[in-house]
Design a protein around this motif. Structure first.
Motif, PDB file in Angstrom:
ATOM      1  N   LEU A 197      31.815  54.959 125.491  1.00 61.37           N
ATOM      2  CA  LEU A 197      30.663  54.399 126.181  1.00 61.37           C
ATOM      3  C   LEU A 197      30.857  54.350 127.694  1.00 61.37           C
ATOM      4  O   LEU A 197      29.945  54.661 128.464  1.00 61.37           O
ATOM      5  CB  LEU A 197      30.354  52.991 125.644  1.00 61.37           C
ATOM      6  N   CYS A 219      25.172  51.637 122.761  1.00 58.01           N
ATOM      7  CA  CYS A 219      25.784  50.314 122.961  1.00 58.01           C
ATOM      8  C   CYS A 219      25.415  49.387 121.814  1.00 58.01           C
ATOM      9  O   CYS A 219      26.244  48.593 121.346  1.00 58.01           O
ATOM     10  CB  CYS A 219      25.317  49.717 124.294  1.00 58.01           C
ATOM     11  N   ASN A 246      28.560  46.862 121.924  1.00 54.99           N
ATOM     12  CA  ASN A 246      29.103  46.576 123.265  1.00 54.99           C
ATOM     13  C   ASN A 246      28.024  45.886 124.089  1.00 54.99           C
ATOM     14  O   ASN A 246      27.262  46.523 124.822  1.00 54.99           O
ATOM     15  CB  ASN A 246      29.553  47.877 123.939  1.00 54.99           C
TER      16      ASN A 246
END
Length: 599
Positions: free
Chosen positions: A379, A405, A410
């Motif tokens: 990412l 994400c 995340n």
């Protein structure tokens, strides 16, 4: 080219041109010239021999020949010749304008039209098609509307040549409603007008309207062209109408359209997007001649069906046959690598796309690289890749990363990406939903409430999930938890029965993805139960014979719970299910999915 410049070429004139020119008039040799250099040589010979060098008819025909290939050098030379003619007429202006309308400088056609009016030269019916085409290409909506007004004033708006270009101009500039109004009020609705309107409907995601226009054409006994076929096949592809697409394929064969490479390419695309990989392969294998677009369409089809390795093999075969790839080809290759987790291979293809083939990457290519990195959990690398681009990152890149994400949980990076997105566009409900779900998964309830408050303040709504299924040549649409379909009650009861049977073989609803803190577990299970794809699958089970493949098209990405249900339904009910979501195809059979749960 000026006279002095042309004179410098005389010593290098091709002997063949000289010999032919001595035997014939330069005017008669003009159609045999196949390049800018040959046209320039012919002009140079006319100057040397003092034959036709000041003849307006000859210069006009030179300009006409140059504009047939509207590349920058040819258009530059054509304009130089145009400037040397003192007495210009509408035909000359129209000729140069037509070239510019098909070039990379369409705005020059608008400038020419203004010069034409300033010179008190009256436009004719042939002046407006090029002008309107140029306005469409340049997205010059204001100038396009002024051109429309001028066409009405001069009595050309309903002309058979002008009407289709008016429809196309309004459509390309984003006003499809105006395009339809012009079409409906046209007094001479020929096949070209229908083609323009069908294309406009397809480009504005109105496939049903496009197909209705095709049926109207048939009722009026207007013979379609291959352009009509391209439009209706694209409409079938948009809604996943496989059986209607098959009927149109038969129509194509019976009416002699299968000789067109573009029609066969459209058939490959249609079958691919309607979920029939086998039919797409059949069309591709049956083609006598395949151009770059046909190879690219087949590579993209393999890619979206999760056949990444096969797509790469086909690419190698394409290169071995000497077919030069284009940007679409590499889009399919990068997509294949992205959806198969082949990071290094994907990055390698991305590099050679420009270094070996000179193809500059576009936003979709960049999007594939972001997706390639983000899917495998890289990412931060994806974030750095976007920030390091030489162009301004677009929403598609940030949204690709935001989705990843969410998939990887995340929330910190997701918040940074979300903030970048709403700086560019704060009206898209999906962005808020993805970030809200990330916060809810991390029990950040204050952030969840803040996001919902923002959505209310800005009037942002979540796009409802919609799934469609074609049964008996009719497309049925289902929305999550709504009861608008005539068979809604029966379908809901069928979903309930399916869930009971699946629980026997181990199905457990994935309620952790229902992000409402105030709902009980039972309420969360109910909210999952009637997702649109489950309703469509249930309708398919009710209305198709046992063993028939169920094909569903969804407007959003399939959720993990529906993915699990589809796998189990394929096993328990002995059905193959082909589901096309926003990103790709999922082929469910005997409890497995072609994506190998990597989506």
């Amino acid at each position: 080219m000026s006279i002095s410049a042309a004179a410098t070429m005389i010593t290098t004139i091709s002997p063949a041109i000289v010999q032919k020119s001595q035997e014939s008039s330069p005017l008669s040799l003009l159609p045999k010239c196949s390049s800018l250099r040959e046209i320039q040589q012919l002009q140079a010979f006319a100057i040397k021999s003092r034959r036709l060098q000041w003849d307006n008819s000859f210069l006009s025909k030179l300009i006409d020949a140059l504009t047939l290939n509207p590349a920058p050098p040819s258009m530059y030379h054509a304009h130089k010749l145009f400037d040397q003619i003192s007495h210009r007429d509408a035909v000359l202006f129209n000729t140069l304008s037509r070239g510019y309308s098909r070039s990379h400088e369409p705005h020059q056609a608008i400038v020419l039209f203004c010069q034409m009016l300033e010179a008190s030269i009256a436009p004719d019916a042939y002046s407006f098609p090029s002008l309107l085409k140029a306005c469409a290409s340049a997205h010059a909506f204001c100038e396009g509307k002024q051109a429309h007004a001028a066409a009405i004033k001069l009595g050309f708006a309903s002309n058979a040549f002008v009407l289709p270009t008016l429809i196309n101009m309004y459509s390309q500039c984003g006003d499809v409603k105006a395009a339809r109004t012009i079409f409906d009020h046209g007094t001479d609705r020929c096949v070209i007008s229908y083609n323009s309107m069908i294309t406009a409907c397809v480009q504005s995601s109105r496939p049903g309207e496009a197909l209705a226009l095709f049926r109207e054409m048939q009722s009026r006994r207007l013979r379609p062209t291959y352009v009509t076929m391209l439009g209706v096949l694209a409409a079938c592809a948009l809604i996943g109408a496989l059986y209607l697409g098959k009927w149109i394929h038969e129509y194509v064969k019976k009416n002699g359209f299968s000789y067109y490479v573009k029609v066969n390419t459209a058939l490959i695309d249609m079958y691919g997007k309607c979920g029939s990989l086998e039919d797409a392969i059949g069309v591709f294998n049956g083609m006598e001649f395949r151009d770059t677009q046909a190879w690219s369409a087949m590579i993209v089809t393999y890619a979206i069906h999760g056949q990444g390795i096969v797509a790469l093999k086909l690419f190698d075969e394409m290169l071995q046959k000497g077919i030069r790839p284009d940007g679409i080809t590499f889009l399919g290759i990068l997509y294949s690598c992205s959806h198969s987790g082949m990071v290094e291979q994907g990055l390698g293809y991305f590099r050679i796309m420009y270094s070996d083939y000179g193809i500059p990457p576009g936003i979709k290519h960049y999007g594939c690289i972001v997706d390639l990195l983000a899917r495998t959990g890289k990412l931060e690398e994806a974030y750095d890749f976007i920030n390091g681009l030489s162009i301004e990152p677009t929403l598609i890149l940030w949204r690709t990363l935001l989705s990843a994400c969410g998939g990887h949980g995340n929330v910190d990076l997701g918040k940074k990406v979300f903030n970048r997105i709403i700086e560019l566009d704060d009206s898209h409900g999906g962005d808020y939903v993805i970030f809200s779900n990330m916060c809810a998964l991390n029990r950040m309830w204050e952030d969840v409430n803040e996001i919902r408050k923002l959505m209310d303040e800005r009037g942002v709504v979540k796009v409802p999930g919609c799934s469609s299924i074609e049964v008996d040549s009719k497309v049925h649409e289902f929305f999550a938890s709504d009861g608008k379909h005539p068979d809604s009650k029966k379908v809901h009861r069928m979903v309930d029965e399916i869930m009971e049977q699946l629980k026997v073989v181990g199905y457990i609803p994935d309620t952790c993805k229902v992000h409402h803190v105030d709902l009980t577990e039972e309420e969360k299970e109910v909210s999952l139960r009637y997702h649109s794809e489950k309703l469509a699958i249930a309708f398919g089970l009710l209305n198709t014979p046992p063993g028939t493949t169920i094909r569903v098209v969804k407007n959003l990405r399939i959720c993990s719970d529906c993915h699990s249900v589809a796998k189990l339904v394929s096993m328990v009910f002995g059905r193959q299910i082909i589901l096309r979501d926003l990103n790709r195809f999922h082929h469910f059979a005997v409890g497995q999915c072609s994506c190998a749960d990597y989506w």
